[in-house]
Enzyme design. Structure first.
Site, PDB file in Angstrom:
ATOM      1  N   CYS A  41      -1.701   1.756   1.740  1.00 18.97           N
ATOM      2  CA  CYS A  41      -2.813   2.007   2.664  1.00 18.97           C
ATOM      3  C   CYS A  41      -2.423   3.022   3.744  1.00 18.97           C
ATOM      4  CB  CYS A  41      -3.232   0.673   3.282  1.00 18.97           C
ATOM      5  SG  CYS A  41      -4.334   0.780   4.695  1.00 18.97           S
ATOM      6  N   CYS A  44      -2.921   1.803   7.352  1.00 26.02           N
ATOM      7  CA  CYS A  44      -1.903   0.777   7.625  1.00 26.02           C
ATOM      8  C   CYS A  44      -0.584   1.448   8.006  1.00 26.02           C
ATOM      9  CB  CYS A  44      -1.675  -0.109   6.397  1.00 26.02           C
ATOM     10  SG  CYS A  44      -3.142  -1.011   5.846  1.00 26.02           S
TER      11      CYS A  44
END
Length: 161
Positions: A41, A44
């Protein structure tokens, strides 16, 4: 202290065991943030260094946990995680946790930590707002006892940061 990666078993032990409890009961003593993330991600990855900085900055006052949703699918399912990153903000005073998806800049995390996760009583928050009277103007509306208490609270809060 660096962020702490949790397995499902560790999450149940350190944060909350949804299989045994009928109502929310945080197992920790310090306020916490749980970062639901995945290694692939992009957002993230952008937030990860911010969380590491905050973990060091608030060491001993806040715990930041990380749950990899690709590996710990049971935890992600239990909390209804549908997008990542998603953050679970847990006050340290048995307050109600908040869950919020999205990547945030550092100042937003700090604001949440300082306004929502600090273990201040309602009374302390009320008196803290009165600092304007003590710092910036006549304090005739405060009793001497209130002024002394407020000053000691301010000192305590400053020493905790």
């Amino acid at each position: 202290m660096p962020t702490i990666k949790l397995t499902t078993a560790e999450f149940k032990e350190k944060v909350f065991d949804w299989t045994d409890a009928k109502e929310w009961k945080y197992e920790g003593s310090l306020p916490a943030i749980v970062d639901f993330y995945a290694d692939w991600c992009g957002p993230c990855k952008m937030v990860a260094p911010i969380l590491e900085e905050l973990s060091e900055e608030y060491a001993g006052k806040l715990v930041i946990y990380k749950v990899n949703t690709e590996i710990e699918q049971e935890v992600a399912t239990a909390f209804g995680i549908q997008s990542i990153p998603t953050f679970l903000f847990i006050p340290g005073n048995d307050g109600t946790p908040m869950i919020q998806p999205g990547a945030f800049p550092k100042h937003v995390f700090k604001e949440i930590i300082e306004t929502e996760l600090q273990s201040l009583s309602l009374c302390e928050k009320y008196f803290l707002t009165m600092t304007v009277l003590v710092d910036n103007g006549p304090s005739g509306s405060l009793t001497k006892l209130d002024q002394d208490w407020l000053m000691s609270l301010k000192k305590r809060l400053r020493s905790n940061r």
